[in-house]
Design a protein around this motif. Sequence first.
Motif: not given
Length: 506
Positions: A61-62, A68-78, A204-212
């Motif tokens: 997507x980025x 789109x300059x930043x994204x954050x996700x965990x589980x089934x969401x972003x 990754x499990x505890x903090x989620x992931x950032x894509x930037x």
Amino acid sequence: MANSKYEYVKSFEVEDEVMLPNLIVVRIDGCNFRRFSEVHEFEKPNDEIALNLMNSCATAVLEEYPDIVFSYGFNDEYSFVFKKETKFYQRRASKILSLIVSFFTSVYVTKWKDFFPHKELRFPPSFQSRFICCASMEVLQAYLAWRQNDCHVKNQYNTCLWMLIKCGKDEKEAQEILKGTQKQEKNEMLFQQFGINYKNLPNMFRQGSCVLKTEAEDIVKYDDNGTPVRRRRRKVIVVHSENIAARSFWNEHTCLPKELGTFGEGINKIKPEYVRSFQFENKLLPSTWIVVRIDGCHFHRFSEVHEFEKPNDEQALSLMNSCAVAVLEEFQDIVFAYGVSDEYSFVLKKDSQFYQRRASEIVSVIVSFFSSMYVRKWREFFPQRELRYPPYFDGRAVCYPSSEILQDYLAWRQVDCHINNQYNTCFWMLVKSGKSKCEAQDYLKGTQAEKKNELLKQQFGIDYSMLPIMFRQGTSVFWDKEEKIVVANDGGAVGKSAEENFCGTL
Ligand code: ATP
Ligand code: ATP
Ligand code: MG
Ligand code: MG
């Protein structure tokens, strides 16, 4: 056949431009992923491969959308954050949220086999999306802190829950044990009962992931003396961080303050009015027909790259129709659908309470499900042709207050089909007979319907009225009296079948 008679129906479409200086965030969330993750045997509580697939889709997507300059996700969401002054699709909320969710879904289905080569995709995943308007950087900061806190709370809970289940408790018992426990108690339970130090679990499990986006220096070539020539390039990276709403994290990635603005001191407590504003939802007018119209994005190019026959590729139309049938089967509130070219209109029954009539959910689940189906069914309709890149659609929901106006809407789409198809038939006949695209365009400029029919007959021996009815009139899909789905191309279809099959009944 003048289209202007029906064009008034366009005035029912509402403006949904998000004004500056609001920051635009789109959040997508898997629909019913509890079941999806069970059917596809995701490891619990965290399937690393499934998370990597989500991250890979977010990266796509980025890469696709520079705004789109930043994204954050965990589980089934972003969540996807657009740069401050983006002009993306004139900042129209519905367009933006629908095409992001459609693209994401399409990529998810396309990449599935790369991540799960030994697991068949048993049913099409779909996502819903919503729009979050952040009035200031402070609000964005609160939003991100809220999402990451949710990640933490859910992950800690799920880690305990699944450890208890793996040790023999059933789900109900495990839930009962965890009821009302505080963070600290959960950490202690993990440590004492299972020897797990929560802090040592993967980031990754505890903090989620950032894509930037970040700027990196790449060697692009070597000059004559063998000295490397470097250039700054934008690159999309995945990172994990303890606190994504902290100023230090933000400043570390120079693109973020540059494209979005700076964060204040860290926030400790998120004000409830902020969270309420993130949850704000637009409801569609009650007791009106809701029409969701989806339309392929850049299908001009998509149809060229995939060598669609011009002006009408029958297989491509059949694929669209087959996806529409699947949509009707999936969503019981849809009573009628009409499609032409790369677009489909879905009509929901007047008293539908689907997603409590919340526009973004309705539009996004339909467009996402359709996209998922389109990619999944591609092979069935084009066994010899590889899908070169993920197709995607945008969508909007419009309310029509009476069956007359709804029928005028459908007539409007069908007249459009007729006008476009007649034009395209002439255009492609001229091109196939040796004219350039420019010449064909000039040749057809300002010609009336009759003139076009004459041209087809005299120059090419084609009787327009004998061309396949699906090309000339589009396709209707609806349930018949025996509760079977009908795919109809019969003449005058739309007005008649719409009236007979659902307008009269409600
Ligand atoms: P909704 O349609 O309301 O979003 P949902 O079933 O998707 O419902 P969520 O609250 O979004 O529910 O939770 C997502 C579910 O998917 C959780 O039950 C979670 O366990 C599961 N899930 C998602 N991603 C993973 C993953 N990578 N590994 C294991 N389970 C996952
Ligand atoms: P946008 O992103 O604005 O929707 P678009 O490129 O998708 O732009 P449309 O106005 O939606 O443009 O037109 C759809 C295009 O896709 C047309 O150029 C049409 O020729 C092509 N197309 C769609 N379906 C078919 C088909 N079945 N056979 C041949 N061409 C098709
Ligand atoms: Mg979900
Ligand atoms: Mg299109």
